[in-house]
Design an enzyme around this catalytic site. Structure first.
Site, PDB file in Angstrom:
ATOM      1  N   ARG A 147       0.979  -9.204  49.673  1.00  0.00           N
ATOM      2  CA  ARG A 147       0.049 -10.306  49.396  1.00  0.00           C
ATOM      3  C   ARG A 147       0.701 -11.221  48.369  1.00  0.00           C
ATOM      4  O   ARG A 147       1.277 -10.727  47.392  1.00  0.00           O
ATOM      5  CB  ARG A 147      -1.257  -9.713  48.850  1.00  0.00           C
ATOM      6  CG  ARG A 147      -2.321 -10.722  48.529  1.00  0.00           C
ATOM      7  CD  ARG A 147      -3.541 -10.062  47.901  1.00  0.00           C
ATOM      8  NE  ARG A 147      -3.613 -10.369  46.498  1.00  0.00           N
ATOM      9  CZ  ARG A 147      -4.747 -10.447  45.791  1.00  0.00           C
ATOM     10  NH1 ARG A 147      -5.910 -10.213  46.386  1.00  0.00           N
ATOM     11  NH2 ARG A 147      -4.731 -10.735  44.521  1.00  0.00           N
ATOM     12  N   TYR A 159      -6.806 -16.973  39.921  1.00  0.00           N
ATOM     13  CA  TYR A 159      -7.116 -15.577  40.220  1.00  0.00           C
ATOM     14  C   TYR A 159      -5.906 -14.913  40.884  1.00  0.00           C
ATOM     15  O   TYR A 159      -5.092 -15.587  41.529  1.00  0.00           O
ATOM     16  CB  TYR A 159      -8.344 -15.494  41.144  1.00  0.00           C
ATOM     17  CG  TYR A 159      -8.064 -16.110  42.492  1.00  0.00           C
ATOM     18  CD1 TYR A 159      -8.200 -17.470  42.689  1.00  0.00           C
ATOM     19  CD2 TYR A 159      -7.594 -15.335  43.545  1.00  0.00           C
ATOM     20  CE1 TYR A 159      -7.884 -18.059  43.887  1.00  0.00           C
ATOM     21  CE2 TYR A 159      -7.278 -15.909  44.756  1.00  0.00           C
ATOM     22  CZ  TYR A 159      -7.428 -17.270  44.923  1.00  0.00           C
ATOM     23  OH  TYR A 159      -7.104 -17.839  46.111  1.00  0.00           O
ATOM     24  N   ASP A 210      -5.076 -14.180  49.625  1.00  0.00           N
ATOM     25  CA  ASP A 210      -6.504 -14.041  49.331  1.00  0.00           C
ATOM     26  C   ASP A 210      -7.020 -15.360  48.759  1.00  0.00           C
ATOM     27  O   ASP A 210      -6.560 -15.802  47.702  1.00  0.00           O
ATOM     28  CB  ASP A 210      -6.681 -12.908  48.302  1.00  0.00           C
ATOM     29  CG  ASP A 210      -8.135 -12.552  48.063  1.00  0.00           C
ATOM     30  OD1 ASP A 210      -9.017 -13.253  48.592  1.00  0.00           O
ATOM     31  OD2 ASP A 210      -8.382 -11.556  47.340  1.00  0.00           O
ATOM     32  N   HIS A 212     -10.193 -15.790  47.961  1.00  0.00           N
ATOM     33  CA  HIS A 212     -11.200 -15.372  46.981  1.00  0.00           C
ATOM     34  C   HIS A 212     -12.436 -16.264  46.999  1.00  0.00           C
ATOM     35  O   HIS A 212     -12.925 -16.680  45.941  1.00  0.00           O
ATOM     36  CB  HIS A 212     -10.565 -15.319  45.577  1.00  0.00           C
ATOM     37  CG  HIS A 212     -10.880 -14.067  44.838  1.00  0.00           C
ATOM     38  ND1 HIS A 212     -11.793 -14.015  43.846  1.00  0.00           N
ATOM     39  CD2 HIS A 212     -10.400 -12.817  44.971  1.00  0.00           C
ATOM     40  CE1 HIS A 212     -11.872 -12.791  43.371  1.00  0.00           C
ATOM     41  NE2 HIS A 212     -11.028 -12.034  44.052  1.00  0.00           N
ATOM     42  N   GLU A 236      -7.475 -13.876  53.546  1.00  0.00           N
ATOM     43  CA  GLU A 236      -8.657 -13.104  53.114  1.00  0.00           C
ATOM     44  C   GLU A 236      -9.705 -14.000  52.470  1.00  0.00           C
ATOM     45  O   GLU A 236      -9.365 -14.905  51.694  1.00  0.00           O
ATOM     46  CB  GLU A 236      -8.181 -12.049  52.103  1.00  0.00           C
ATOM     47  CG  GLU A 236      -9.298 -11.179  51.590  1.00  0.00           C
ATOM     48  CD  GLU A 236      -8.818 -10.284  50.450  1.00  0.00           C
ATOM     49  OE1 GLU A 236      -7.606  -9.994  50.367  1.00  0.00           O
ATOM     50  OE2 GLU A 236      -9.668  -9.888  49.640  1.00  0.00           O
ATOM     51  N   GLU A 262     -14.756  -7.392  51.148  1.00  0.00           N
ATOM     52  CA  GLU A 262     -14.623  -6.521  49.977  1.00  0.00           C
ATOM     53  C   GLU A 262     -15.872  -6.529  49.099  1.00  0.00           C
ATOM     54  O   GLU A 262     -16.071  -5.612  48.310  1.00  0.00           O
ATOM     55  CB  GLU A 262     -13.375  -6.875  49.155  1.00  0.00           C
ATOM     56  CG  GLU A 262     -13.471  -8.164  48.393  1.00  0.00           C
ATOM     57  CD  GLU A 262     -12.213  -8.452  47.562  1.00  0.00           C
ATOM     58  OE1 GLU A 262     -11.124  -8.125  48.007  1.00  0.00           O
ATOM     59  OE2 GLU A 262     -12.370  -9.005  46.476  1.00  0.00           O
ATOM     60  N   ARG A 283     -13.056  -5.355  55.273  1.00  0.00           N
ATOM     61  CA  ARG A 283     -12.512  -4.829  54.016  1.00  0.00           C
ATOM     62  C   ARG A 283     -13.491  -4.015  53.193  1.00  0.00           C
ATOM     63  O   ARG A 283     -13.165  -3.571  52.096  1.00  0.00           O
ATOM     64  CB  ARG A 283     -12.011  -6.005  53.165  1.00  0.00           C
ATOM     65  CG  ARG A 283     -10.746  -6.550  53.747  1.00  0.00           C
ATOM     66  CD  ARG A 283     -10.065  -7.590  52.952  1.00  0.00           C
ATOM     67  NE  ARG A 283     -10.003  -7.485  51.520  1.00  0.00           N
ATOM     68  CZ  ARG A 283      -9.210  -6.654  50.833  1.00  0.00           C
ATOM     69  NH1 ARG A 283      -8.410  -5.823  51.484  1.00  0.00           N
ATOM     70  NH2 ARG A 283      -9.221  -6.654  49.515  1.00  0.00           N
ATOM     71  N   GLU A 339      -4.993  -1.838  51.248  1.00  0.00           N
ATOM     72  CA  GLU A 339      -4.562  -2.503  50.011  1.00  0.00           C
ATOM     73  C   GLU A 339      -4.139  -1.431  48.998  1.00  0.00           C
ATOM     74  O   GLU A 339      -4.821  -0.419  48.828  1.00  0.00           O
ATOM     75  CB  GLU A 339      -5.708  -3.333  49.427  1.00  0.00           C
ATOM     76  CG  GLU A 339      -5.318  -4.077  48.164  1.00  0.00           C
ATOM     77  CD  GLU A 339      -6.454  -4.953  47.622  1.00  0.00           C
ATOM     78  OE1 GLU A 339      -7.601  -4.789  48.081  1.00  0.00           O
ATOM     79  OE2 GLU A 339      -6.178  -5.790  46.748  1.00  0.00           O
ATOM     80  N   TRP A 402     -16.264 -17.364  42.044  1.00  0.00           N
ATOM     81  CA  TRP A 402     -15.036 -16.773  41.521  1.00  0.00           C
ATOM     82  C   TRP A 402     -14.394 -15.889  42.583  1.00  0.00           C
ATOM     83  O   TRP A 402     -14.988 -15.213  43.345  1.00  0.00           O
ATOM     84  CB  TRP A 402     -15.294 -15.908  40.258  1.00  0.00           C
ATOM     85  CG  TRP A 402     -13.965 -15.434  39.778  1.00  0.00           C
ATOM     86  CD1 TRP A 402     -13.028 -16.171  39.136  1.00  0.00           C
ATOM     87  CD2 TRP A 402     -13.393 -14.129  39.965  1.00  0.00           C
ATOM     88  NE1 TRP A 402     -11.890 -15.414  38.916  1.00  0.00           N
ATOM     89  CE2 TRP A 402     -12.102 -14.154  39.427  1.00  0.00           C
ATOM     90  CE3 TRP A 402     -13.858 -12.950  40.570  1.00  0.00           C
ATOM     91  CZ2 TRP A 402     -11.253 -13.043  39.446  1.00  0.00           C
ATOM     92  CZ3 TRP A 402     -13.033 -11.856  40.601  1.00  0.00           C
ATOM     93  CH2 TRP A 402     -11.734 -11.899  40.044  1.00  0.00           C
TER      94      TRP A 402
HETATM   95  O1  KDG Z   1     -13.375  -6.488  41.168  1.00  0.00           O
HETATM   96  C1  KDG Z   1     -12.804  -7.612  41.778  1.00  0.00           C
HETATM   97  C2  KDG Z   1     -11.420  -7.306  42.304  1.00  0.00           C
HETATM   98  O2  KDG Z   1     -11.399  -6.081  42.967  1.00  0.00           O
HETATM   99  C3  KDG Z   1     -10.977  -8.388  43.249  1.00  0.00           C
HETATM  100  O3  KDG Z   1     -10.868  -9.586  42.547  1.00  0.00           O
HETATM  101  C4  KDG Z   1      -9.657  -8.043  43.872  1.00  0.00           C
HETATM  102  O4  KDG Z   1      -9.925  -9.776  45.497  1.00  0.00           O
HETATM  103  C5  KDG Z   1      -9.428  -8.708  45.173  1.00  0.00           C
HETATM  104  C6  KDG Z   1      -8.569  -8.017  46.140  1.00  0.00           C
HETATM  105  O5  KDG Z   1      -8.412  -8.547  47.238  1.00  0.00           O
HETATM  106  O6  KDG Z   1      -8.067  -6.953  45.814  1.00  0.00           O
HETATM  107 MG    MG Z   2      -9.873  -9.969  47.687  1.00  0.00          MG
END
Ligand code: KDG
Ligand code: MG
Length: 402
Positions: A147, A159, A210, A212, A236, A262, A283, A339, A402
């Site tokens: 990643r 991030y 990602d 996010h 992602e 996730e 995920r 992951e 976020w």
């Molecule tokens: O708790 C939040 C994290 O696990 C996250 O920000 C990590 O986005 C993430 C990832 O893909 O691992």
């Molecule tokens: Mg993620």
């Protein structure tokens, strides 16, 4: 085999972990991961105040019934706190079953479909060149899938980028701090990052990214289209997928594979995404998505629609969850990728583990159950420290995802 008592162990070897330990009258105990990043104490209270009193005296062998007692039996159900608690109970019960039968968890799930689970590592950097150097280091360690996240030029925070020399860790001590975000700058930068990654490392390496949850559906469609020439393994969380239908727009514009889930916690978060084949990878992890009992059903449902798994495995999911995930990854047919963010060394002062990395993959040994243990005395040396995930704000001041 009756459940006699339970402990909720909260510790902070570098970061907070919540571990449920369930004891039985046969001397066998099981562990479950109840960590919910930044909301740890809410899960502790849910377990201690509501779940554990109702668990005492139940037959630990009846996992399916206990699962439905806490899910179907709760009038106010679902949500990350309730499901993190239920997931921990479920993992601990499967751990007990494996230990009682003297067999590793994967064997209870149908045995191995593969010997090793393909993993992806996290490469990141404050800018493009640092991120690409990081890709090279992981490739040299044998990772086949990486990643890539990089700081966006002229945006103060991004991030997914390591601060200092340790692993990436977004939660910071105290209440949530704010981070800046700018969508136009990101959308201009991300395709250049992946163009350079392909120029530097060629076509074979599997590359992931990602987003996010930062984009609107049409912005996500634009990014997925712009990244198409670089053949990502997955993109992602291009949007916050609370509105599942928004993925129709993204999908109709691009063949870049999409991974989502996730932050989900039940099958109901995915139904449209899966039945309309709007995603390629799901995920939702064992420790937030109802444990083995629920994920078996979600994974089987997903398999009917050719959706594969790609479980969340960041450092805020404990070694108990990681080990359980590897058992699951080895067992199911529609496994895609896992992951893998290495926990800091200090975590091994508290947890003993049964998994090992080699040549781009993870595997577990034949220790019965999940195969991870916790040293309670050592855990007590690392007391809970309040920490929170950041909050994002656009450069114009608008509060954002976020
Ligand atoms: O708790 C939040 C994290 O696990 C996250 O920000 C990590 O986005 C993430 C990832 O893909 O691992
Ligand atoms: Mg993620």
């Amino acid at each position: 085999m009756r459940i006699t008592h339970a402990k909720v162990i909260v510790c902070c070897p570098g970061r907070n972990f919540v571990t449920l330990k369930l004891f039985t009258d046969q001397g066998v105990y099981g562990l479950g991961d109840a960590t919910l990043n930044g909301r740890e104490k809410a899960v502790v209270a849910y377990l201690e105040e509501h779940c554990i009193p109702a668990l005492i005296g139940r037959d630990a062998r009846n996992i399916e019934d206990i699962w439905h007692y806490f899910y179907r039996g709760a009038y106010f159900r679902r949500g990350p706190v309730a499901l993190a608690a239920l997931s921990a109970i479920d993992l601990a019960l499967w751990d007990i079953k494996g230990k009682a039968l003297g067999t590793p968890l994967y064997n209870l799930l149908g045995g191995k479909s593969r010997q090793t689970a393909l993993v992806y590592a996290h490469a990141s950097g404050k800018g493009m060149s640092e991120a690409l150097e990081s890709v090279g280091r992981f490739r040299d360690l044998g990772y086949k899938a990486i990643r890539v996240q990089a700081g966006v030029p002229d945006v103060p925070d991004t991030y997914g980028v390591v601060q200092g020399s340790g692993a990436y860790e977004p939660a910071k001590r105290g209440i949530a701090h704010e981070e800046a975000w700018d969508t136009p700058k990101y959308l201009r930068f991300a395709p250049k990052l992946f163009q350079k990654a392909r120029e530097t490392y060629g076509d074979e390496l599997l590359l992931l990214h990602d987003v996010h949850h930062r984009l609107t559906p049409i912005e996500a469609a634009r990014l997925a289209q712009d990244l198409e020439p670089f053949r990502l393994f997955w993109l992602e969380d291009p949007v916050a997928a609370e509105l599942q239908e928004s993925l129709r727009l993204v999908r109709s514009h691009s063949t870049t594979p999409i991974a989502i889930g996730e932050v989900f916690n039940t099958a109901f978060d995915f139904t449209t995404l899966i039945t309309e084949q709007l995603i390629d990878y799901m995920r939702m992890p064992l420790c937030h998505g109802g444990g083995i009992t629920h994920l078996q059903k979600v994974a089987a449902f997903a398999s009917l629609y050719h959706v594969q798994t790609g479980f969340h495995g960041a450092t805020d999911l404990s070694p108990v969850n990681l080990a359980a995930s590897i058992h699951f990854d080895l067992a199911i047919n529609n496994f895609g990728i896992q992951e893998y963010m290495l926990h800091a060394d200090i975590v091994r002062d508290v947890f003993t583990t049964n998994y090992s990395y080699a040549d781009g993959g993870l595997t577990v040994d034949d220790t019965p159950g999940i195969g991870v243990d916790i040293d309670e005395d050592r855990a007590a040396k690392y007391p809970y420290q309040m920490a929170s995930l950041p909050v994002a704000r656009k450069l114009d001041g608008t509060l954002w995802n976020w």
